[in-house]
Design a protein around this motif. Structure first.
Motif, mmCIF file in Angstrom:
data_model
loop_
_atom_site.group_PDB
_atom_site.id
_atom_site.type_symbol
_atom_site.label_atom_id
_atom_site.label_comp_id
_atom_site.label_asym_id
_atom_site.label_seq_id
_atom_site.Cartn_x
_atom_site.Cartn_y
_atom_site.Cartn_z
ATOM 1 N N THR A 190 -15.055 2.928 6.540
ATOM 2 C CA THR A 190 -15.337 4.305 6.912
ATOM 3 C C THR A 190 -14.102 5.175 6.674
ATOM 4 O OG1 THR A 190 -14.757 3.857 9.211
ATOM 5 C CG2 THR A 190 -17.082 3.649 8.599
ATOM 6 N N ALA A 191 -13.508 5.062 5.495
ATOM 7 C CA ALA A 191 -12.345 5.866 5.146
ATOM 8 C C ALA A 191 -12.714 7.347 5.187
ATOM 9 C CB ALA A 191 -11.838 5.488 3.761
ATOM 10 N N VAL A 216 -17.557 5.082 -3.211
ATOM 11 C CA VAL A 216 -16.382 4.521 -2.549
ATOM 12 C C VAL A 216 -15.989 3.246 -3.274
ATOM 13 C CG1 VAL A 216 -15.508 3.535 -0.399
ATOM 14 C CG2 VAL A 216 -17.052 5.488 -0.335
ATOM 15 N N ILE A 217 -14.706 3.076 -3.489
ATOM 16 C CA ILE A 217 -14.179 1.880 -4.134
ATOM 17 C C ILE A 217 -13.350 1.118 -3.107
ATOM 18 C CG2 ILE A 217 -12.634 1.025 -5.946
ATOM 19 C CD1 ILE A 217 -13.481 3.437 -7.625
ATOM 20 N N GLU A 218 -13.533 -0.182 -3.057
ATOM 21 C CA GLU A 218 -12.806 -1.024 -2.114
ATOM 22 C C GLU A 218 -11.319 -1.051 -2.461
ATOM 23 O OE1 GLU A 218 -14.098 -2.575 0.596
ATOM 24 O OE2 GLU A 218 -15.990 -1.590 0.098
ATOM 25 N N ASN A 219 -10.481 -1.122 -1.431
ATOM 26 C CA ASN A 219 -9.034 -1.189 -1.650
ATOM 27 C C ASN A 219 -8.630 -2.414 -2.461
ATOM 28 O OD1 ASN A 219 -8.842 1.147 -0.149
ATOM 29 N ND2 ASN A 219 -7.116 0.414 1.057
ATOM 30 N N SER A 220 -9.421 -3.475 -2.418
ATOM 31 C CA SER A 220 -9.102 -4.678 -3.190
ATOM 32 C C SER A 220 -9.140 -4.413 -4.697
ATOM 33 C CB SER A 220 -10.063 -5.814 -2.833
ATOM 34 O OG SER A 220 -11.402 -5.446 -3.130
ATOM 35 N N ASP A 271 -2.152 -1.221 0.647
ATOM 36 C CA ASP A 271 -1.899 -0.843 2.039
ATOM 37 C C ASP A 271 -1.383 0.591 2.159
ATOM 38 O OD1 ASP A 271 -2.715 -3.304 2.955
ATOM 39 O OD2 ASP A 271 -0.682 -4.130 3.037
ATOM 40 N N ASN A 272 -0.914 1.172 1.048
ATOM 41 C CA ASN A 272 -0.394 2.543 1.064
ATOM 42 C C ASN A 272 -1.439 3.575 0.650
ATOM 43 O OD1 ASN A 272 2.197 1.712 1.847
ATOM 44 N ND2 ASN A 272 2.657 1.136 -0.251
ATOM 45 N N VAL A 273 -2.669 3.131 0.471
ATOM 46 C CA VAL A 273 -3.766 4.010 0.064
ATOM 47 C C VAL A 273 -4.819 3.999 1.165
ATOM 48 C CG1 VAL A 273 -5.588 4.350 -1.654
ATOM 49 C CG2 VAL A 273 -3.335 3.553 -2.369
ATOM 50 N N ASP A 274 -5.302 5.193 1.539
ATOM 51 C CA ASP A 274 -6.285 5.231 2.625
ATOM 52 C C ASP A 274 -7.703 5.580 2.177
ATOM 53 O OD1 ASP A 274 -5.891 7.930 2.195
ATOM 54 O OD2 ASP A 274 -4.992 8.318 4.139
ATOM 55 N N ALA A 275 -7.904 5.978 0.929
ATOM 56 C CA ALA A 275 -9.258 6.276 0.451
ATOM 57 C C ALA A 275 -9.280 6.232 -1.072
ATOM 58 C CB ALA A 275 -9.709 7.643 0.956
ATOM 59 N N VAL A 276 -10.382 5.722 -1.621
ATOM 60 C CA VAL A 276 -10.540 5.643 -3.078
ATOM 61 C C VAL A 276 -11.988 5.987 -3.426
ATOM 62 C CG1 VAL A 276 -10.256 4.212 -5.139
ATOM 63 C CG2 VAL A 276 -8.861 3.746 -3.128
ATOM 64 N N PRO A 298 0.049 9.917 3.485
ATOM 65 C CA PRO A 298 1.117 10.914 3.434
ATOM 66 C C PRO A 298 2.501 10.345 3.754
ATOM 67 C CG PRO A 298 -0.795 11.809 4.549
ATOM 68 C CD PRO A 298 -1.074 10.352 4.309
ATOM 69 N N ALA A 299 2.592 9.447 4.707
ATOM 70 C CA ALA A 299 3.900 8.871 5.070
ATOM 71 C C ALA A 299 4.511 8.141 3.883
ATOM 72 C CB ALA A 299 3.752 7.932 6.258
ATOM 73 N N TYR A 300 3.686 7.442 3.097
ATOM 74 C CA TYR A 300 4.204 6.735 1.934
ATOM 75 C C TYR A 300 4.541 7.712 0.806
ATOM 76 C CZ TYR A 300 4.855 3.501 -1.864
ATOM 77 O OH TYR A 300 5.402 2.825 -2.927
ATOM 78 N N ALA A 301 3.687 8.688 0.593
ATOM 79 C CA ALA A 301 3.947 9.673 -0.467
ATOM 80 C C ALA A 301 5.263 10.409 -0.219
ATOM 81 C CB ALA A 301 2.792 10.662 -0.558
ATOM 82 N N ASN A 302 5.616 10.596 1.038
ATOM 83 C CA ASN A 302 6.861 11.299 1.376
ATOM 84 C C ASN A 302 8.111 10.478 1.095
ATOM 85 O OD1 ASN A 302 5.587 13.626 2.211
ATOM 86 N ND2 ASN A 302 5.448 12.963 4.336
ATOM 87 N N ILE A 303 7.992 9.142 1.045
ATOM 88 C CA ILE A 303 9.198 8.326 0.842
ATOM 89 C C ILE A 303 9.294 7.725 -0.552
ATOM 90 C CG2 ILE A 303 9.447 7.768 3.289
ATOM 91 C CD1 ILE A 303 8.281 4.961 2.588
ATOM 92 N N ASP A 304 8.230 7.767 -1.329
ATOM 93 C CA ASP A 304 8.262 7.210 -2.679
ATOM 94 C C ASP A 304 8.750 8.283 -3.650
ATOM 95 O OD1 ASP A 304 7.744 6.292 -5.280
ATOM 96 O OD2 ASP A 304 6.046 5.095 -4.605
#
Length: 187
Positions: A44-45, A95-99, A110-115, A130-136
């Protein structure tokens, strides 16, 4: 006393084993519940992060529009200036699974919340946490796109209803001045 001691010892051993097994079952049940909750959360992303318009450069007009129609998600591409409409016919997204993320992007799932993506996977969109996008340092946007075998960041921009000539040569008006060789030689 040894008979009493032996019965007491067996009772305590059974009690200890019973407590240990109950604890293990309880911990296993809690772990299964956490796994189910985690799976449900991923299923349910929050797809509303995709609603809007996108372009390949933050200073260009919108080229892709993602919206929700009823329970379904759709995408539309902006038409060329010669068309009688601004946006083309809607294409379904799913919707596409994170796998499946490694098939399209070189980012830890793990750094992606929706696809979301087209059923034919010609276009896949991912929202980076957003937290990952801010540090990469390689990401200057929370949005990734995979368009026909190529992945890159895309930018969310304001939607507009203005046709643009997206087929025009973007380099047609570039003027390159001659380099003054004498100026470089004297320095």
């Amino acid at each position: 006393m040894s008979l009493c001691s032996n019965v007491f010892s067996k009772t305590m051993t059974r009690l200890t084993i019973g407590i240990a097994m109950s604890s293990a079952l309880l911990l296993t049940a809690c772990d299964d519940h956490n796994m189910q909750t985690s799976t449900t959360m991923k299923a349910t992303a929050d797809l509303s992060v995709f609603e809007g318009c996108y372009t390949v450069s933050s200073d260009e007009p919108a080229q892709i529009k993602v919206s929700q129609q009823g329970d379904a998600w759709i995408m539309q591409m902006k038409e060329a200036a010669s068309a009688k409409r601004v946006w083309d016919d809607p294409e379904a997204l799913e919707v596409i699974e994170n796998s499946e993320i490694p098939k399209f992007f070189s980012i830890d799932p793990d750094n992606v919340d929706a696809v979301l993506g087209r059923p034919d996977r010609v276009l896949v969109l991912a929202h980076v946490k957003p937290a990952y996008a801010n540090i990469d340092p390689l990401l200057d946007s929370e949005y990734l796109s995979y368009i026909y075998r190529g992945a890159n960041t895309i930018y969310r921009v304001e939607c507009d209803d203005v046709n643009t000539d997206i087929l025009a040569n973007p380099h047609a008006n570039i003027i390159i001045d001659n380099v003054n060789v004498d100026a470089h030689a004297s320095s």
